[in-house]
Scaffold this active site. Structure first.
Site, PDB file in Angstrom:
ATOM      1  N   ASP A  32     -16.161  -1.329  -5.301  1.00 10.29           N
ATOM      2  CA  ASP A  32     -16.464  -0.577  -6.516  1.00 10.29           C
ATOM      3  C   ASP A  32     -15.776  -1.258  -7.681  1.00 10.29           C
ATOM      4  O   ASP A  32     -14.572  -1.117  -7.802  1.00 10.29           O
ATOM      5  CB  ASP A  32     -16.080   0.898  -6.388  1.00 10.29           C
ATOM      6  CG  ASP A  32     -14.763   1.135  -5.627  1.00 10.29           C
ATOM      7  OD1 ASP A  32     -14.267   0.248  -4.912  1.00 10.29           O
ATOM      8  OD2 ASP A  32     -14.221   2.229  -5.772  1.00 10.29           O
ATOM      9  N   GLU A  51      -3.098  -5.957  -5.787  1.00  7.90           N
ATOM     10  CA  GLU A  51      -4.303  -5.601  -5.029  1.00  7.90           C
ATOM     11  C   GLU A  51      -5.353  -6.700  -5.084  1.00  7.90           C
ATOM     12  O   GLU A  51      -6.213  -6.770  -4.215  1.00  7.90           O
ATOM     13  CB  GLU A  51      -4.907  -4.304  -5.559  1.00  7.90           C
ATOM     14  CG  GLU A  51      -5.299  -4.395  -7.014  1.00  7.90           C
ATOM     15  CD  GLU A  51      -6.166  -3.230  -7.476  1.00  7.90           C
ATOM     16  OE1 GLU A  51      -6.359  -3.100  -8.683  1.00  7.90           O
ATOM     17  OE2 GLU A  51      -6.664  -2.457  -6.643  1.00  7.90           O
TER      18      GLU A  51
END
Ligand code: NAG
Ligand code: NAG
Ligand code: NAG
Length: 581
Positions: free
Chosen positions: A321, A514
């Site tokens: 996403d 991340e």
């Protein structure tokens, strides 16, 4: 009854239009955390820089009472409450984020896991030790009040403590947890892994599937299915057949969810095949990104908004996403409003399920249940045939997402295109070397700081120039399925690039991220919906996996000479010589 053909057409069009506008059910019943006027008013007032903050706050009194108070406030302001009053309302009725979780230091953590000793480069070894220490900062335990008064929290209760990704992500996430568990197993923390696995199994028993993450607003969407693989890794570490026997039906239940709720029939070359896709038929903006989704919906016709919101949730379910993968074939593939996740048959999802089916066959054999073992072997064989027919492109040497509406594959580069290799979901032993050629043809090996997520710069976080740890793992361990030394060597080089990027950024910032920008000499990544996050569960897991597999060969890069001023000149001179091949 319509008398003429055009009247019939008009009615059909009206019918379709109405269906498109029909409200889909909300992602959960809560009128605080999932839908309703209170959520809408507070999120649209943008009291916080990140919409996730409000939906992560807990209620200080019962939800009925808070909702009643809010109705009074809304009526007093003719349903248009000014921001200062909304802020005051939140302060009165909600508690700051994070109070329902306590820091948890894993009891099975110890200072000297064996894999550290196998890392030859001293600086990488010291860094790996620090990564091993980070597990203690990412441990969380849910307080008992979440169990006794669940209606006051968006957090879903889970009985066992767990490791979270980090940053804004203080609850569990489904697919992240697989790479976290791989790292934990290297850190010899098998009890922590067992607890996380039991939490996931418990969620399947309660909800029939594993939600995207540990919040009520994530309930109706899942994430890439890696539960059977988690069990396999736990079994490898413990050989606990009793545990497998107790939980095999729950594993099967999760796969039923993907079969019942996420399958799609594809017709190619006169044949029908059954495959899976991400698809979430729940409406409204995502509560944790509410104002962004609401504003995005303002850019499309009113009749398309519910469909847009459902496609955004399906994109979140994919784990990617968001990405050009889900924008392809839409009116403008650079705009998020073009998202059409459910219209694509994704390579990675089907590879994950193919692997899960293989593991289920193996598990049932181990338990002596041949009928069930055969069932899953047949499911896997059917899926392999379907993937071969629908996703595989022989002339390219890889698999590609299939567009159900346009009847063609998306031939853009994505690391996910090689997931079947990683998942062992191929039968021809020449395929790993074809995959290497595919990487070369796509010019992917020219990137020195990691494998990019795509070659398209859309501003979405699952596109160029970001590199993500799990995608490095998919490609690297995919290539290691080859018997060719050259392909193996490329796998090692890719590992070396990624490790150096992680290590260099860590050396500058003392943090793991991340995602990383692979275009700019290795920096934390950017783009997408929120600021880049530190922590970071799966990045640490993948780094530890690579340090374990290649620890005898990986280097931290900077030559020793750089640390000694007298040798600086020699080093500079050397750097003008042609590069070592
Ligand atoms: C309340 O708001 C509506 C439109 O939202 C408006 O038509 C109406 O006049 C307002 N009533 C008062 C009393 O301000
Ligand atoms: C899955 O499908 C079943 C049967 O149609 C339905 O009852 C259930 O709500 C669906 N689950 C989700 C999460 O959408
Ligand atoms: C194996 O699983 C069983 C059943 O869940 C459990 O009671 C037992 O403690 C586990 N054994 C080990 C060594 O973890």
């Amino acid at each position: 009854m319509p008398g003429r053909p055009w009247e019939l057409h008009l009615l059909l069009l009206l019918g379709l239009g109405l269906r498109a506008q029909e409200a889909l059910p909300p992602p959960c019943e809560s009128q605080v955390y999932c839908h309703g006027e209170l959520l809408h008013a507070i999120q649209m007032a943008k009291l916080y820089p990140d919409d996730k903050q409000f939906v992560d706050m807990s209620l200080s009194t019962a939800p009925d009472q808070v909702l009643r108070r809010f109705r009074e406030l809304a009526e007093a302001h003719n349903h248009s409450v000014p921001a200062p009053q909304l802020r005051e309302f939140v302060q009165q009725h909600f508690r700051p984020v994070g109070q329902e979780l306590e820091a948890w230091s894993p009891e099975d953590w110890h200072g000297s896991p064996r894999f550290l000793q196998r890392i030859a480069d001293a600086r990488l070894r010291a860094w790996a030790e620090q990564l091993h220490h980070i597990w203690r900062k990412l441990g969380k335990k849910i307080k008992p009040e979440v169990l006794s008064q669940p209606e006051r929290f968006s957090l879903l209760y889970s009985p066992h403590p767990f490791i979270v990704p980090g940053g804004r992500f203080v609850e569990f996430y489904y697919w992240d947890s697989y790479w976290v568990m791989e790292g934990l197993l290297l850190s010899e923390m098998v009890q922590t892994v067992a607890g996380m696995l039991q939490n996931f199994l418990g969620l399947v028993k309660t909800y029939g599937h594993i939600p995207n993450g540990g919040r009520v607003y994530y309930l109706q969407r899942s994430q890439p299915p890696l539960l059977a693989l988690m069990m396999d890794r736990y079994m490898d570490a413990t050989h606990n057949v009793t545990f497998l026997r107790e939980n095999i039906q729950t594993l099967a239940l999760e796969l039923d969810f993907w079969a019942v709720n996420r399958s799609v029939s594809v017709r190619v070359g006169g044949q029908s095949y059954n495959l899976n896709r991400y698809s979430v038929a729940y409406g409204g903006p995502r509560p944790e990104s509410y104002s962004k989704d609401a504003e995005l919906a303002d850019t499309v016709p009113e009749g398309s908004r519910e469909a847009l919101w459902a496609e955004l949730k399906a994109g979140a379910e994919s784990g990617w996403d968001f990405s050009s993968r889900w924008l392809v074939g839409g009116p403008n593939p650079h705009l998020l409003s073009s998202i059409r996740t459910s219209k694509l048959v994704p390579v990675d999802l089907n590879a994950f399920l193919c692997q899960a089916e293989e593991l289920m066959g193996k598990f049932y054999s181990l338990l002596g249940n041949d009928a069930q073992a055969t069932k899953y072997r047949n499911l896997r064989a059917q899926r392999m045939a379907a993937m071969q027919a629908v996703l595989w492109q022989e002339q390219k040497g890889a698999w590609f997402d299939y567009d159900l509406e346009n009847g063609r594959n998306n031939l853009e580069f994505y690391p996910s295109n090689l997931t079947p290799l990683w998942a062992g979901c191929f039968s021809d032993s020449s395929i790993p070397d074809k995959a290497l050629k595919y990487l070369e043809d796509s010019q992917i090996l020219t990137y020195q700081h990691g494998i990019p997520t795509s070659l398209l710069n859309t501003g979405q976080q699952w596109d160029f120039p970001n590199g993500w740890a799990p995608l490095q793992d998919l490609v690297i361990r995919g290539l290691t399925k080859s018997v060719s030394p050259r392909t193996q060597e490329v796998a090692f080089q890719l590992a070396q690039h990624w490790i150096r990027t992680n290590f260099d950024v860590y050396s500058q910032k003392s943090a793991m991220y991340e995602k990383y920008d692979v275009s700019s000499g290795g920096q934390p990544g950017g783009g997408g919906e929120y600021e880049v996050q530190e922590g970071f569960g799966w990045t640490n897991g993948v780094a530890l996996m690579l340090l374990d597999r290649y620890g005898d060969r990986l280097t931290s890069g900077a030559p020793l000479a750089l640390q000694v001023p007298c040798c600086l000149v020699a080093t500079l001179l050397l750097s003008f010589l042609p590069q070592w091949p």
